[in-house]
Design a protein around this motif. Structure first.
Motif, mmCIF file in Angstrom:
data_model
loop_
_atom_site.group_PDB
_atom_site.id
_atom_site.type_symbol
_atom_site.label_atom_id
_atom_site.label_comp_id
_atom_site.label_asym_id
_atom_site.label_seq_id
_atom_site.Cartn_x
_atom_site.Cartn_y
_atom_site.Cartn_z
ATOM 1 N N ASP A 1 -16.074 109.622 63.306
ATOM 2 C CA ASP A 1 -16.282 111.064 63.167
ATOM 3 C C ASP A 1 -16.341 111.529 61.717
ATOM 4 O O ASP A 1 -16.468 112.722 61.448
ATOM 5 C CB ASP A 1 -15.170 111.822 63.887
ATOM 6 N N LEU A 2 -16.255 110.587 60.753
ATOM 7 C CA LEU A 2 -16.217 110.947 59.342
ATOM 8 C C LEU A 2 -17.343 110.271 58.574
ATOM 9 O O LEU A 2 -17.810 109.203 58.969
ATOM 10 C CB LEU A 2 -14.886 110.527 58.709
ATOM 11 N N VAL A 3 -17.761 110.905 57.474
ATOM 12 C CA VAL A 3 -18.621 110.220 56.521
ATOM 13 C C VAL A 3 -17.816 109.744 55.321
ATOM 14 O O VAL A 3 -18.242 108.848 54.593
ATOM 15 C CB VAL A 3 -19.800 111.103 56.048
ATOM 16 N N LEU A 4 -16.626 110.344 55.103
ATOM 17 C CA LEU A 4 -15.793 109.945 53.967
ATOM 18 C C LEU A 4 -14.325 110.192 54.273
ATOM 19 O O LEU A 4 -13.960 111.253 54.793
ATOM 20 C CB LEU A 4 -16.207 110.714 52.706
ATOM 21 N N LEU A 5 -13.498 109.203 53.944
ATOM 22 C CA LEU A 5 -12.038 109.308 54.028
ATOM 23 C C LEU A 5 -11.515 109.133 52.609
ATOM 24 O O LEU A 5 -11.660 108.057 52.014
ATOM 25 C CB LEU A 5 -11.477 108.235 54.959
ATOM 26 N N ALA A 6 -10.940 110.186 52.047
ATOM 27 C CA ALA A 6 -10.544 110.206 50.639
ATOM 28 C C ALA A 6 -9.038 110.034 50.501
ATOM 29 O O ALA A 6 -8.261 110.721 51.174
ATOM 30 C CB ALA A 6 -10.973 111.518 49.981
ATOM 31 N N GLY A 7 -8.621 109.135 49.630
ATOM 32 C CA GLY A 7 -7.203 108.951 49.377
ATOM 33 C C GLY A 7 -6.581 110.157 48.700
ATOM 34 O O GLY A 7 -7.232 110.855 47.915
ATOM 35 N N HIS A 8 -5.317 110.401 49.012
ATOM 36 C CA HIS A 8 -4.540 111.487 48.399
ATOM 37 C C HIS A 8 -3.241 110.896 47.868
ATOM 38 O O HIS A 8 -2.393 110.451 48.647
ATOM 39 C CB HIS A 8 -4.255 112.574 49.441
ATOM 40 N N ARG A 9 -3.138 110.844 46.524
ATOM 41 C CA ARG A 9 -1.945 110.280 45.897
ATOM 42 C C ARG A 9 -0.797 111.279 46.001
ATOM 43 O O ARG A 9 -0.664 112.167 45.155
ATOM 44 C CB ARG A 9 -2.246 109.932 44.440
ATOM 45 N N SER B 1 -8.755 113.868 54.046
ATOM 46 C CA SER B 1 -7.867 113.287 53.034
ATOM 47 C C SER B 1 -6.777 112.479 53.730
ATOM 48 O O SER B 1 -6.296 112.847 54.808
ATOM 49 C CB SER B 1 -7.235 114.383 52.173
ATOM 50 N N TRP B 2 -6.367 111.380 53.069
ATOM 51 C CA TRP B 2 -5.441 110.411 53.675
ATOM 52 C C TRP B 2 -4.378 110.058 52.645
ATOM 53 O O TRP B 2 -4.706 109.641 51.539
ATOM 54 C CB TRP B 2 -6.229 109.162 54.080
ATOM 55 N N PRO B 3 -3.092 110.194 52.962
ATOM 56 C CA PRO B 3 -2.043 109.877 51.991
ATOM 57 C C PRO B 3 -2.014 108.391 51.656
ATOM 58 O O PRO B 3 -2.041 107.546 52.555
ATOM 59 C CB PRO B 3 -0.756 110.324 52.687
ATOM 60 N N VAL B 4 -1.968 108.083 50.352
ATOM 61 C CA VAL B 4 -1.985 106.687 49.911
ATOM 62 C C VAL B 4 -0.936 106.471 48.827
ATOM 63 O O VAL B 4 -0.447 107.412 48.204
ATOM 64 C CB VAL B 4 -3.380 106.279 49.373
ATOM 65 N N ASN B 5 -0.648 105.211 48.616
ATOM 66 C CA ASN B 5 0.286 104.813 47.569
ATOM 67 C C ASN B 5 -0.394 104.886 46.200
ATOM 68 O O ASN B 5 -1.611 104.770 46.094
ATOM 69 C CB ASN B 5 0.764 103.384 47.839
ATOM 70 N N HIS B 6 0.395 105.085 45.158
ATOM 71 C CA HIS B 6 -0.126 105.067 43.792
ATOM 72 C C HIS B 6 0.885 104.352 42.914
ATOM 73 O O HIS B 6 2.082 104.624 42.968
ATOM 74 C CB HIS B 6 -0.368 106.487 43.276
ATOM 75 N N ARG B 7 0.377 103.411 42.090
ATOM 76 C CA ARG B 7 1.267 102.537 41.334
ATOM 77 C C ARG B 7 1.066 102.735 39.842
ATOM 78 O O ARG B 7 -0.017 103.131 39.393
ATOM 79 C CB ARG B 7 0.987 101.082 41.722
ATOM 80 N N PRO B 8 2.086 102.424 39.046
ATOM 81 C CA PRO B 8 1.899 102.482 37.592
ATOM 82 C C PRO B 8 0.951 101.386 37.126
ATOM 83 O O PRO B 8 0.857 100.324 37.744
ATOM 84 C CB PRO B 8 3.315 102.278 37.045
#
Length: 267
Positions: A116-124, A193-200
């Motif tokens: 159902d999507l054309v894009l799933l965008a990460g959200h840091r 938007s999709w919650p994702v991990n973010h690393r140093p």
């Protein structure tokens, strides 16, 4: 015909110390997802050993396809050119610095498979950057979201999953990767938007300055507003029943192919 479903695109400039570990993580994550994939890394005019690292890695990993720019062309150009060379129906993007976590990809691919999507965008949700960078990003996201109404809290996040055909249908311009949700929504596509991990960052330093990126983003914002305004889809034409209107489809590619397949006679 290729059986690859997902093409992972990674733009990289002077990331020789980060790429081996990142590529290992991509392989581990996607092998667990049981989806056929390839990895395209664009060495964007690096002055360190990035090119050599990629070529050595490719000798024992045939799913890696290194691409090289003799001089830096930028992140958007790298992603756009890699998308044209990709073999998968879907694209995933990651930054080459290792701050995006490849372990997020399997869940993102699973969500994307609903069609159902054309894009799933990460959200840091939790950023591992300095205070100035976090503040400037928050300001830029707030201004962009208010003006473009793209319903995306973190358009600058490098990890995304999208349909390749939807990406290639967009008008190319430098810095377009920062506006993909707004551009795809303007063409009638659904984004999320999709919650994702973010690393140093573990090695090296950012290739972007905080102030120059903020100023460039504000200038680009005006251009994108104009582009979206001028490229709005027109109202559908009234057509006779015998000649139904044909419009570009944003269906999932497999759904579209199924709809276009000739139906067998039941007589």
């Amino acid at each position: 015909m290729s059986d690859i479903r997902l093409s992972v695109l990674i733009p990289a400039r002077n990331e020789a110390d980060n790429l081996p570990g990142l590529l290992d993580e991509v392989r581990t994550a996607l092998e667990s997802a049981a989806i056929a994939f390839e990895i395209l890394v664009v060495n964007d005019g690096s002055s360190d050993a990035t090119g050599d690292v990629l070529e050595r890695y490719a000798q024992h990993e045939p799913r890696l396809r290194p691409l090289h720019h003799p001089t830096s062309a930028g992140q958007s150009t790298s992603i756009w050119q890699a998308a044209w060379r990709a073999r998968g129906d879907w694209l995933a993007t990651l930054d080459g610095d290792g701050q995006n976590d490849p372990a997020d990809l399997p869940a993102m691919v699973e969500r994307f498979e609903r069609g159902d999507l054309v894009l799933l965008a990460g959200h840091r949700v939790t950023r591992n950057d300095g205070a100035v960078k976090r503040l400037s990003s928050r300001l830029a996201n707030a201004v962009r979201s208010r003006l473009l109404h793209d319903d995306t809290p973190d358009t600058g996040c490098g990890i995304k999953v999208m349909r390749r055909d939807a990406m290639l249908a967009l008008p190319y311009f430098n810095h377009m990767h920062r506006f993909l949700p707004a551009l795809m929504r303007a063409q009638g596509g659904n984004t999320l938007s999709w919650p994702v991990n973010h690393r140093p960052r573990s090695a090296g330093r950012s290739n972007y300055g905080t102030l120059d990126r903020l100023l460039a983003g504000l200038l680009d914002l005006g251009g994108v507003m104009w582009l979206i305004h001028r490229s709005k889809l027109p109202a559908p034409l009234e057509m006779p029943d015998s000649a139904p209107e044909q419009r570009p489809s944003l269906q999932h590619p497999s759904t579209q192919r199924e709809a276009e397949r000739p139906q067998e006679s039941t007589s």
